[in-house]
Design a protein around this motif. Structure first.
Motif, short mmCIF file in Angstrom:
data_model
loop_
_atom_site.label_atom_id
_atom_site.label_comp_id
_atom_site.label_asym_id
_atom_site.label_seq_id
_atom_site.Cartn_x
_atom_site.Cartn_y
_atom_site.Cartn_z
N GLY A 1 0.79 -1.22 0.00
CA GLY A 1 0.00 0.00 0.00
C GLY A 1 0.82 1.28 0.00
N LYS A 2 2.12 1.17 -0.24
CA LYS A 2 2.99 2.35 -0.27
C LYS A 2 3.12 2.85 -1.70
CE LYS A 2 5.70 0.60 3.65
NZ LYS A 2 7.06 0.17 4.11
N VAL A 3 2.05 3.48 -2.17
CA VAL A 3 1.99 3.87 -3.58
C VAL A 3 3.05 4.92 -3.92
CG1 VAL A 3 0.54 4.88 -5.38
CG2 VAL A 3 -0.46 3.32 -3.67
N GLY A 4 3.28 5.87 -3.04
CA GLY A 4 4.27 6.90 -3.30
C GLY A 4 5.66 6.33 -3.48
N ASP A 5 6.04 5.42 -2.58
CA ASP A 5 7.36 4.77 -2.69
C ASP A 5 7.45 3.93 -3.96
OD1 ASP A 5 8.15 5.88 -0.30
OD2 ASP A 5 7.65 4.11 0.90
N ALA A 6 6.33 3.27 -4.29
CA ALA A 6 6.32 2.43 -5.49
C ALA A 6 6.55 3.27 -6.73
CB ALA A 6 4.98 1.70 -5.59
N MET A 7 5.89 4.40 -6.82
CA MET A 7 6.02 5.25 -8.00
C MET A 7 7.41 5.88 -8.09
SD MET A 7 3.44 4.75 -9.74
CE MET A 7 1.79 4.06 -9.57
N ALA A 8 8.00 6.19 -6.95
CA ALA A 8 9.36 6.75 -6.94
C ALA A 8 10.34 5.71 -7.48
CB ALA A 8 9.75 7.18 -5.53
N ASN A 9 10.20 4.47 -7.02
CA ASN A 9 11.07 3.41 -7.52
C ASN A 9 10.86 3.16 -9.01
OD1 ASN A 9 11.80 3.05 -4.83
ND2 ASN A 9 11.92 0.83 -5.02
N LEU A 10 9.59 3.19 -9.41
CA LEU A 10 9.28 2.94 -10.81
C LEU A 10 9.87 4.03 -11.70
CD1 LEU A 10 7.88 1.32 -12.99
CD2 LEU A 10 5.76 2.56 -12.48
N ALA A 11 9.81 5.28 -11.26
CA ALA A 11 10.37 6.38 -12.04
C ALA A 11 11.87 6.17 -12.23
CB ALA A 11 10.11 7.71 -11.34
N THR A 12 12.55 5.73 -11.18
CA THR A 12 13.99 5.46 -11.28
C THR A 12 14.26 4.33 -12.27
OG1 THR A 12 14.35 6.19 -9.00
CG2 THR A 12 16.06 4.81 -10.00
N ALA A 13 13.45 3.28 -12.19
CA ALA A 13 13.62 2.14 -13.08
C ALA A 13 13.41 2.54 -14.54
CB ALA A 13 12.65 1.02 -12.71
N LEU A 14 12.38 3.34 -14.80
CA LEU A 14 12.11 3.77 -16.17
C LEU A 14 13.23 4.66 -16.71
CD1 LEU A 14 8.27 4.49 -16.00
CD2 LEU A 14 9.43 2.52 -17.03
N ALA A 15 13.81 5.48 -15.84
CA ALA A 15 14.94 6.31 -16.26
C ALA A 15 16.13 5.42 -16.62
CB ALA A 15 15.31 7.28 -15.14
N LEU A 16 16.34 4.37 -15.85
CA LEU A 16 17.43 3.43 -16.16
C LEU A 16 17.19 2.74 -17.50
CD1 LEU A 16 18.00 1.82 -12.64
CD2 LEU A 16 19.69 3.11 -13.96
N TRP A 17 15.95 2.35 -17.75
CA TRP A 17 15.64 1.72 -19.03
C TRP A 17 15.89 2.69 -20.18
CZ3 TRP A 17 15.79 -3.07 -19.96
CH2 TRP A 17 15.33 -4.01 -19.04
N GLY A 18 15.59 3.96 -19.96
CA GLY A 18 15.86 4.96 -20.98
C GLY A 18 17.34 5.04 -21.30
N SER A 19 18.17 5.00 -20.25
CA SER A 19 19.62 5.06 -20.46
C SER A 19 20.12 3.80 -21.16
CB SER A 19 20.34 5.24 -19.12
OG SER A 19 20.25 4.09 -18.31
N VAL A 20 19.51 2.67 -20.85
CA VAL A 20 19.90 1.41 -21.50
C VAL A 20 19.57 1.45 -22.99
CG1 VAL A 20 19.31 -1.05 -21.69
CG2 VAL A 20 19.76 -0.04 -19.45
#
Length: 212
Positions: free
Chosen positions: A102-121
């Motif tokens: 139920g920690k939606v804010g933390d989930a979205m913060a992690n997801l944003a980081t992951a998507l940025a990493l995929w962009g760099s890849v």
């Protein structure tokens, strides 16, 4: 000006850093290599230094240049991209766990980081292939380039669609169950590309030693 290339003093003559770099670039290109590091009078220069007309227009006491075969740079690019894939996958798993808690804010913060990493890849893969060290034939079977890229694109769309629809259940399932195999497939493809680039670099190095 004393000009060293890969720790070896050259006979190149130049009146400015710009002239020295131009002549050295021609020399390394003739050898099928590229300059990756420039040191002027003991100080390593940045891209900003090298793009300054005032800086490169002056003379120097000593210019030290380091070159590599493009395949060596390509290998390092793919290895680093593979590490970024592992980091993105870990961030996505944590994001899914946060959603379950139920920690939606933390989930979205992690997801944003992951998507940025995929962009760099994706950028690293695109720029690496632009070096044309590997042709499409080189990166085809048994390397699953097209399939891995298509699978990743599909999963990234699925993630963005779930976020857009605010479907947290679908998002969690995607991150925890559907995306990991795609990440593993992409990482395996990058490892294969890195190995292929390393083989090309080794072959070029042996060829250079024979011609030295």
């Amino acid at each position: 000006m004393r000009i060293l290339l890969d720790e070896t003093e050259t006979s190149l003559d130049a009146r400015s850093i710009a002239e020295a770099l131009s002549r050295a670039a021609d020399e390394v290109a003739r050898r099928g290599r590229m300059i990756v590091e420039v040191e002027v009078d003991g100080v390593r220069w940045s891209e900003e230094d090298l793009s300054s007309e005032d800086a490169i227009g002056r003379a120097a006491g000593e210019l030290k240049l380091t070159s590599i075969h493009p395949a060596e740079l390509l290998r390092e690019t793919f290895v680093q991209a593979g590490t970024a894939v592992e980091e993105a996958d870990a961030m996505q798993r944590e994001s899914a766990e946060h959603l379950q808690a139920g920690k939606v804010g933390d989930a979205m913060a992690n997801l944003a980081t992951a998507l940025a990493l995929w962009g760099s890849v994706q950028t690293a893969l695109s720029r690496g292939l632009e070096l044309k060290v590997l042709t499409h034939a080189d990166s085809g079977d048994p390397i699953d380039l097209d399939g891995a890229v298509a699978a990743l694109d599909g999963q990234l769309r699925a993630v963005r669609d779930a976020v857009g629809a605010q479907d947290l259940a679908a998002l969690g399932d995607c991150l925890l169950y559907e995306f990991p195999p795609v990440s593993a497939r992409f990482a395996s493809m990058l490892r294969s590309l890195a190995a292929r680039a390393e083989t090309i670099a080794s072959t070029a190095s042996r060829h250079g030693e024979r011609n030295a």
